[in-house]
Design an enzyme around this catalytic site. Structure first.
Site, PDB file in Angstrom:
ATOM      1  N   THR A  90       5.128  10.005  -0.405  1.00  0.00           N
ATOM      2  CA  THR A  90       6.378  10.768  -0.448  1.00  0.00           C
ATOM      3  C   THR A  90       6.132  12.220  -0.028  1.00  0.00           C
ATOM      4  O   THR A  90       6.656  13.161  -0.620  1.00  0.00           O
ATOM      5  CB  THR A  90       7.052  10.704  -1.840  1.00  0.00           C
ATOM      6  OG1 THR A  90       6.892   9.404  -2.404  1.00  0.00           O
ATOM      7  CG2 THR A  90       8.553  10.973  -1.736  1.00  0.00           C
ATOM      8  N   LYS A 147       4.940   3.180   8.261  1.00  0.00           N
ATOM      9  CA  LYS A 147       5.439   2.577   7.032  1.00  0.00           C
ATOM     10  C   LYS A 147       6.861   2.087   7.296  1.00  0.00           C
ATOM     11  O   LYS A 147       7.753   2.888   7.572  1.00  0.00           O
ATOM     12  CB  LYS A 147       5.431   3.611   5.908  1.00  0.00           C
ATOM     13  CG  LYS A 147       6.117   3.154   4.630  1.00  0.00           C
ATOM     14  CD  LYS A 147       6.028   4.231   3.558  1.00  0.00           C
ATOM     15  CE  LYS A 147       6.777   3.838   2.307  1.00  0.00           C
ATOM     16  NZ  LYS A 147       6.585   4.813   1.205  1.00  0.00           N
ATOM     17  N   GLU A 192      -1.836   5.028  -3.593  1.00  0.00           N
ATOM     18  CA  GLU A 192      -0.962   6.056  -3.027  1.00  0.00           C
ATOM     19  C   GLU A 192      -0.240   6.762  -4.173  1.00  0.00           C
ATOM     20  O   GLU A 192       0.618   6.180  -4.831  1.00  0.00           O
ATOM     21  CB  GLU A 192       0.060   5.430  -2.070  1.00  0.00           C
ATOM     22  CG  GLU A 192       1.088   6.411  -1.528  1.00  0.00           C
ATOM     23  CD  GLU A 192       2.240   5.718  -0.815  1.00  0.00           C
ATOM     24  OE1 GLU A 192       3.349   6.287  -0.820  1.00  0.00           O
ATOM     25  OE2 GLU A 192       2.039   4.629  -0.260  1.00  0.00           O
TER      26      GLU A 192
END
Length: 213
Positions: free
Chosen positions: A72, A132, A44
């Site tokens: 993000t 998440k 990621e």
């Protein structure tokens, strides 16, 4: 690009989703390579990395077998840029409904961030493939995840924050879909002494042991 369900299956199989943060694009690429040498097959790349989109482009071209996602991601515009460069999943520390909707339209796996039961259910109902749970460590770690999964077994969750080699087994046993691993693995200081590769191997051993159980 592989179908979304195949991407999700591969992430579940890998168990490990290293969260890549670095002070430069060059260091980010080096860290990804070092983790891959240790057996990591999912990465990621967070938007906090300078020129993160170029890092995604480089890693996708360099190793088509590795699953590269964007992290993000706070809005659909950023998601669109990352997907155009080959990102195969999108992760956010929070829930942005427009981003979830865009990823669903593009048939891209999306993992928005949430923390409380209400936020997690809201993210799931909005169309999250996996939620998440962030920051999991601040809420009690694996015990918190286990408490969430008891009434919400149908919602897949990736805990991030507080995941270490020592806690990884507990998180997996608590029902984690996968593990978001940050600084404990992706630490720039480990670039010069082989530390990133060595720590990646430790995590892969934890995953192997969990599967054997």
């Amino acid at each position: 690009m592989a179908a979304k369900q195949e991407i999700l299956n591969r992430i579940r199989e890998a168990c490990l989703v290293p969260v890549l943060r670095a002070s430069s694009p060059e260091k980010a690429v080096r860290m990804a390579r070092a983790a891959a040498e240790g057996g990591v097959i999912v990465m990621e790349v967070t938007m906090t990395v300078p020129d993160a989109v170029s890092v995604i482009r480089t890693l996708v071209k360099e190793d088509p077998q590795m699953l590269i996602g964007a992290g993000t991601v706070l809005d659909p515009e950023t998601a669109k840029m990352c997907i155009a460069e080959g990102a195969q999943f999108v992760v956010s520390p929070a829930l942005n409904l427009r981003t979830v909707q865009y990823c669903r339209e593009m048939d891209i796996a999306v993992f928005p961030g949430a923390l409380t039961p209400t936020e997690i259910v809201t993210a799931w109902q909005a169309g999250a493939d996996v939620v998440k749970v962030f920051p999991a460590g601040a809420m009690g770690g694996a015990k918190y995840l286990r408490s969430l999964k008891a009434p919400l077994p149908q919602i897949e969750m990736i805990p991030t924050g507080g995941v270490t080699v020592d806690t990884a087994q507990d998180f997996l046993s608590a029902g984690a879909f996968g593990l978001g691993v940050g600084a404990d693995l992706m630490d720039e200081r480990g670039l010069e002494n082989g530390g990133v590769t060595a720590k990646a191997r430790e995590y892969m051993q934890v995953v192997k042991s969990f599967r054997e159980r």
